[in-house]
Design a protein around this motif. Structure first.
Motif, PDB file in Angstrom:
ATOM      1  N   SER A  41       0.855  -1.193   0.000  1.00 35.24           N
ATOM      2  CA  SER A  41       0.000   0.000   0.000  1.00 35.24           C
ATOM      3  C   SER A  41       0.885   1.235   0.000  1.00 35.24           C
ATOM      4  CB  SER A  41      -0.844   0.047   1.276  1.00 35.24           C
ATOM      5  OG  SER A  41      -1.862  -0.894   1.248  1.00 35.24           O
ATOM      6  N   ALA A  42       0.270   2.387  -0.139  1.00 35.88           N
ATOM      7  CA  ALA A  42       0.988   3.652  -0.029  1.00 35.88           C
ATOM      8  C   ALA A  42       1.416   3.857   1.419  1.00 35.88           C
ATOM      9  CB  ALA A  42       0.090   4.789  -0.476  1.00 35.88           C
ATOM     10  N   THR A  47      -2.151   8.361   0.918  1.00 38.88           N
ATOM     11  CA  THR A  47      -3.304   8.456   0.007  1.00 38.88           C
ATOM     12  C   THR A  47      -4.227   9.596   0.443  1.00 38.88           C
ATOM     13  OG1 THR A  47      -3.139   6.077  -0.363  1.00 38.88           O
ATOM     14  CG2 THR A  47      -5.181   7.140  -1.073  1.00 38.88           C
ATOM     15  N   GLU A  74       1.492   4.212  -4.120  1.00 40.33           N
ATOM     16  CA  GLU A  74       1.953   2.828  -4.079  1.00 40.33           C
ATOM     17  C   GLU A  74       3.273   2.659  -4.829  1.00 40.33           C
ATOM     18  OE1 GLU A  74      -1.205   3.514  -3.678  1.00 40.33           O
ATOM     19  OE2 GLU A  74      -1.818   2.125  -2.102  1.00 40.33           O
ATOM     20  N   PHE A 136      -3.799  -1.788  -5.189  1.00 39.53           N
ATOM     21  CA  PHE A 136      -4.880  -0.806  -5.335  1.00 39.53           C
ATOM     22  C   PHE A 136      -5.013  -0.244  -6.751  1.00 39.53           C
ATOM     23  CE2 PHE A 136      -5.168   4.023  -4.397  1.00 39.53           C
ATOM     24  CZ  PHE A 136      -6.551   4.117  -4.248  1.00 39.53           C
ATOM     25  N   ARG A 150     -10.871   2.663  -2.060  1.00 40.71           N
ATOM     26  CA  ARG A 150     -10.060   2.722  -0.838  1.00 40.71           C
ATOM     27  C   ARG A 150      -9.899   1.333  -0.219  1.00 40.71           C
ATOM     28  NH1 ARG A 150      -8.820   7.645   1.283  1.00 40.71           N
ATOM     29  NH2 ARG A 150      -7.076   6.402   2.019  1.00 40.71           N
ATOM     30  N   GLY A 151      -8.712   1.075   0.248  1.00 41.37           N
ATOM     31  CA  GLY A 151      -8.429  -0.232   0.840  1.00 41.37           C
ATOM     32  C   GLY A 151      -8.197  -1.317  -0.200  1.00 41.37           C
ATOM     33  N   GLY A 152      -8.064  -0.905  -1.466  1.00 38.25           N
ATOM     34  CA  GLY A 152      -8.037  -1.870  -2.572  1.00 38.25           C
ATOM     35  C   GLY A 152      -6.802  -2.748  -2.660  1.00 38.25           C
ATOM     36  N   SER A 153      -5.764  -2.441  -1.887  1.00 38.15           N
ATOM     37  CA  SER A 153      -4.564  -3.291  -1.953  1.00 38.15           C
ATOM     38  C   SER A 153      -4.840  -4.712  -1.478  1.00 38.15           C
ATOM     39  CB  SER A 153      -3.430  -2.695  -1.116  1.00 38.15           C
ATOM     40  OG  SER A 153      -3.077  -1.435  -1.614  1.00 38.15           O
ATOM     41  N   ASP A 154      -5.760  -4.868  -0.539  1.00 38.50           N
ATOM     42  CA  ASP A 154      -6.140  -6.215  -0.106  1.00 38.50           C
ATOM     43  C   ASP A 154      -6.666  -7.006  -1.303  1.00 38.50           C
ATOM     44  OD1 ASP A 154      -5.621  -5.452   2.487  1.00 38.50           O
ATOM     45  OD2 ASP A 154      -7.727  -5.297   3.100  1.00 38.50           O
TER      46      ASP A 154
HETATM   47  N1  ASP Z   1      -3.534   3.312  -0.442  1.00 33.58           N
HETATM   48  C1  ASP Z   1      -4.899   2.958  -0.695  1.00 33.58           C
HETATM   49  C2  ASP Z   1      -5.794   3.492   0.410  1.00 33.58           C
HETATM   50  O1  ASP Z   1      -5.322   4.125   1.325  1.00 33.58           O
HETATM   51  C3  ASP Z   1      -5.104   1.499  -0.893  1.00 33.58           C
HETATM   52  C4  ASP Z   1      -4.807   0.636   0.309  1.00 33.58           C
HETATM   53  O2  ASP Z   1      -4.177   1.072   1.262  1.00 33.58           O
HETATM   54  O3  ASP Z   1      -5.229  -0.523   0.301  1.00 33.58           O
HETATM   55  O4  ASP Z   1      -6.974   3.335   0.335  1.00 33.58           O
END
Ligand code: ASP
Ligand code: MG
Length: 402
Positions: A41-42, A47, A74, A136, A150-154
């Motif tokens: 992730s970033a 982000t 990222e 992400f 958001r949260g897309g790295s998972d």
């Molecule tokens: N950097 C992105 C976010 O903050 C993706 C992630 O962290 O999964 O939403």
């Protein structure tokens, strides 16, 4: 020798020392004889910082440009991690989402993965290198850079694990696993050792913030076991996998809560076929996900419809309800941001009667009024006043002996 996808969230790569610790961990995993694909992730809150910068520059954020901006976060982590790995003599090579072959639809800022072509990752693995992939992000069918929400790295990590046929996917974060309730609300909440995909889906959909919902959908659809664990203590965390006999067999597994939704209500809606369809078609066309819905029994040919949506979608949703309300001759419509949702999740619910009754009794004893109810085979959710949410979670955690 296993093939493992290891995903490191924003706090796990939050500064130079954290990045070096992650590199150490990857090196350790390789010494054990396993192959690693890393997804990052970033760094930290970068982000959020980029989004803030965008709002300072302009009030107009075309999706294409916003995605181009956000994917930069990222890129920073992936290249720094490769450098830290080089210092440890671990050969590594970074890939943007596009380079990693992650193809998405064209829905900027919330794109969905349509296909993965992981040839370059396989080549890197074959050459003995650690591919480090920017989470992400992907490339759309129109060849533009996209982000997955958001949260897309998972989601990136689990989707890659599926397409690489990895043995499992580890999600490293700042908590040590999935808990029976949010430990900040319930100090006696404890870590769950194993949980089924279905239960985890319900937790992620009802406010649990440990895993992004779509990553769990991928994991279930492609049967990718996930190990959620801490990059601060490196201790074993929670396994999310297909249900089996060795799972903890409590009736209720977890209590989750969510205070990120608003309730919209249209009052005095004429009670005839097609009106609800109208409202929810319009909402869907704006890409908004509706959660709970209730419609009251009609009085004198008119009824009230209430539903919940994410707070971020309140503006466009209210616009729709106002337009539809005036078109169909309803009384009025309004939004109520003061709500919260409390949910009980457990696979054992299917076979144990009385769980709902105990839940309602527990809330009643606390003097908490229930405004909306929704259920699935393994979840019961109640909308209550937001100010009652913590009290409800504590009382339920105790009532169900978690
Ligand atoms: N950097 C992105 C976010 O903050 C993706 C992630 O962290 O999964 O939403
Ligand atoms: Mg994150």
């Amino acid at each position: 020798m296993a093939l493992v996808v290891q995903k490191f969230g924003g706090t796990s790569v939050g500064d130079a020392d954290r990045i070096k610790a992650v590199a150490d961990h990857i090196a350790r995993t390789r010494r054990r004889g396993d192959q690693v694909v890393a997804v990052v992730s970033a760094m930290g809150k970068s982000t959020d910082d980029l989004i803030r910068l965008a709002t300072e520059v302009s009030s107009t954020h075309p999706g294409r440009e916003l995605d181009m901006l956000l994917t930069a976060g990222e890129r920073i982590s992936m290249s720094l991690l490769c450098m830290a790995l080089a210092d440890l003599d671990v050969p590594a090579v970074s890939f943007t989402g596009s380079q990693a072959g992650i193809i998405t639809d064209t829905d900027h800022t919330r794109a969905k993965i349509v296909e993965i072509r992981p040839e370059r990752l396989f080549e890197a693995l074959q050459a003995g290198k650690v591919p480090v992939v920017a989470g992400f992000q992907g490339m759309s069918l129109d060849r533009d850079v996209t982000t997955l929400g958001r949260g897309g790295s998972d989601t990136t990590a689990v989707a890659l694990a599926a397409s690489l046929n990895a043995d499992y996917c580890e999600i490293y974060t700042d908590v040590s696993g999935v808990y029976t309730a949010d430990p900040r609300v319930v100090p006696t909440a404890h870590k769950i050792a194993k949980i089924s995909f279905e239960e985890m889906l319900e937790i992620a959909a009802s406010g649990g913030r440990v895993l992004a919902l779509r990553s769990v959908e991928f994991a279930r659809n492609f049967n990718v076991p996930i190990h959620v664990r801490s990059s601060f203590t490196w201790e074993p965390g929670t396994w999310v996998k297909q249900e089996d006999e060795t799972m903890e067999q409590g009736v209720v597994s977890a209590i989750s809560h969510d205070i990120t939704e608003v309730k919209l209500t249209i009052t005095g809606v004429p009670d005839r076929p097609g009106i609800a369809a109208r409202v929810f078609r319009e909402i869907a066309e704006r890409g908004i996900n509706v959660d709970m819905i209730v419609q009251n029994t009609s009085k004198e040919g008119a009824t009230d419809i209430s539903f919940t949506v994410p707070k971020d979608d309140m503006g466009p949703s209210l616009e729709v309800t106002q337009i539809v309300a005036s078109e169909v001759g309803a009384l009025n419509s309004y939004a109520d941001p003061g709500i919260g949702r409390v949910s009980l999740i457990g696979a054992g619910m299917k076979t144990h009667p009385g769980i709902t009754a105990t839940m309602f009794e527990t809330l009643a004893k606390e003097g908490i009024n229930i405004e909306m109810i929704s259920t699935s085979a393994i979840r019961i959710s109640c909308v209550v006043r937001q100010t009652d949410v913590e009290k409800a979670v504590k009382a339920l955690h105790e009532a169900f002996d978690l």
